[in-house]
Enzyme design. Sequence first.
Site, short mmCIF file in Angstrom:
data_model
loop_
_atom_site.label_atom_id
_atom_site.label_comp_id
_atom_site.label_asym_id
_atom_site.label_seq_id
_atom_site.Cartn_x
_atom_site.Cartn_y
_atom_site.Cartn_z
N GLU B 209 0.85 -1.19 0.00
CA GLU B 209 0.00 0.00 0.00
C GLU B 209 0.89 1.24 0.00
OE1 GLU B 209 -2.16 -0.92 3.59
OE2 GLU B 209 -0.91 0.38 4.81
N HIS B 246 -4.00 3.45 8.35
CA HIS B 246 -2.74 2.96 8.89
C HIS B 246 -1.78 4.13 9.10
CE1 HIS B 246 -3.21 -1.37 7.15
NE2 HIS B 246 -3.72 -1.28 8.35
#
Lengths: 376, 288
Positions: B209, B246
Amino acid sequence: MKFLEYQAKEVFAAAGIPTPQGKVAATAGEARAIAEELGGAVVVKAQVPIGGRGKAGGVAVVKSAAEAEKEAQRILSMEIRGYPVDEVLIEKAADIKAEFYLGVTVDRARQAPVLIVSSAGGMDIEEVAATHPDKVAKVWIDPLIGLRPFQVKEACYRAQVPPELIQEMSGFIEKVYRVFKEQDAILVEINPLALLGSGELIALDGKMETDDNARFRHPDAKGVDEQAEHPLEQRAKELGLSYVKLDGEVGIVGNGAGLVMTTLDMIQRHGGKAANFLDIGGGAKAEVVKNGLSLILSDPDVKSILINVFGGITRCDEVAKGLLSVIQEMEVHVPIVVRLAGTRAEEGRALLAESHLATAESFQEAAKKAVELARA
Amino acid sequence: MSILVNNKTRLLVQGITGREGAFHTKQMLAYGTQVVAGVTPGKAGESVEGVPVYNTVREAVDKHGVNTSIIFVPPRFAADAALEAIDAGIELVVCITEWIPVHEMMEVTAYARAKGTRLVGPNCPGVISPGEALVGILPGGIFKPGPVGLVSRSGTLTYEVVNELTTRGIGQSTCVGIGGDPIIGTRFIDVLRLFEEDPQTEVIVMIGEIGGSDEEEAAEYIKTMKKPVVGFISGRTAPPGKRMGHAGAIISGNTGTAESKIRALTAANVPVADTINEIVDLVEQRLK
């Protein structure tokens, strides 16, 4: 948490790092009074949590208090890269002999703090590093032993700090590293660090960003919350939701950061744009779903909503029951598409089929439906 | 075979008496993991699901021959718990806890390296070798043993991909959630090295990611690998400067963009899937 220049400088001053004399003003009148008090030439600087304010015209050097008032008036009416200027810092203009760069930041790849010193101050350090790598010294710090004197000296020598300044510069660097550690900072940057005509080293500018995970150790820290720029983000923060406002029209609710990011990507793939990022975490607890949905429903940009949940340990039929009870209590004025996957997904979808919610089996189908409904 | 955890894993649960610790101890036992001891300071003598609780890691290690630990300790105390496990000489420490301060994590990862302990996480769902052992919070029911190794920064995306793999009859050797934080103990490159050496693993799925440069670093290593790797990158449409859930998922300046990661993987001959289904299609093609 990001610190505005004057907030960072307050922390620096408390740690014994020299900073220019000055005060912050919220009005042009206050700016004038401060300039009068300081006397002589002053600098008027926009206080925004983003770089590039100089280029945008957010900094002015003036010779009188009247001029300071005029410039403060102008700068306070500015918006710099999306940030309205609410405050200006008025400082005594400095007699600069040389400018350096000093920074300490977290190097993700090396999993360690890195000290950066350069004798080419006042410029964009990344640009200097690219064009004159010999002028930028980087020293990585082993977290187990901390910054040691030999490293500080090495950084000074490599950055070509003049020999007569090395002792004072070393003391300066050690103080800055102490601030980095004590404040749980992920970035402390002084650019420029100036050598004055008087021979003194001083932090002319100051930037600091601290680790939100360590906020419990710094209950009184004064900075600005970078993640809460939009009123909806502020509201989400109060509700304890992991939310980011975006500029599209499809509201997104999902569990897990990676899953939600991918959902945004899929919306775009099907020709739409997401209105937000919202991660409700594992298990899709009723209270969190409710808070999340009401937040998204209060966003006027939202034309449809996609709820994308993967049921792992929490089974999808339980998730479906939770969703239904929450949605029944709410006033829903936009179409909602629900996609359930994972443990007992079919049973979950069967439960939702009896409601007015649209369901989808696959990620693709769900994204496509949500985009179509936003357009309808 | 498999990597990191297997039927020889002897697991210690740190924070076993907490809500999460107790719940997942039950789940891991039900999966067949040998959970041999737990630690909560001040709770020695108690037991959770029949697992004895001790005050210190050292004691649990001495009495039960622990080789792996999993941490469910709250963020303020989790770094200390990890240091205690490393100090006791445990080979593998899996840290589930999210929100651990960055400065403490830099110390923990440095200490783990110095002591030769492998740390997975923090802010991760853990590790599973289907049919052998579950050391984490992953939903065991969706996994099945087989030839695909999976490594990911995201928990739920792992579940999505595994669910699709299993539904199509493709099993997994080991799935490793390395965590969504900026400072993590085990990175893509470390897990890829283990999969390359693992006889059971035939194809590897890597789910990255935005944020950092671990995918780019992994891509350089993949150029030297024999086994095929299939990639996926989430956050292609994420705006710069925003943390996407995150702590580590943030584009800062020009680093950490999805384009940069996709470019690096493509240059290493790794096909980068656009959708979850496509990941599984690409795996299927490479297994044939």
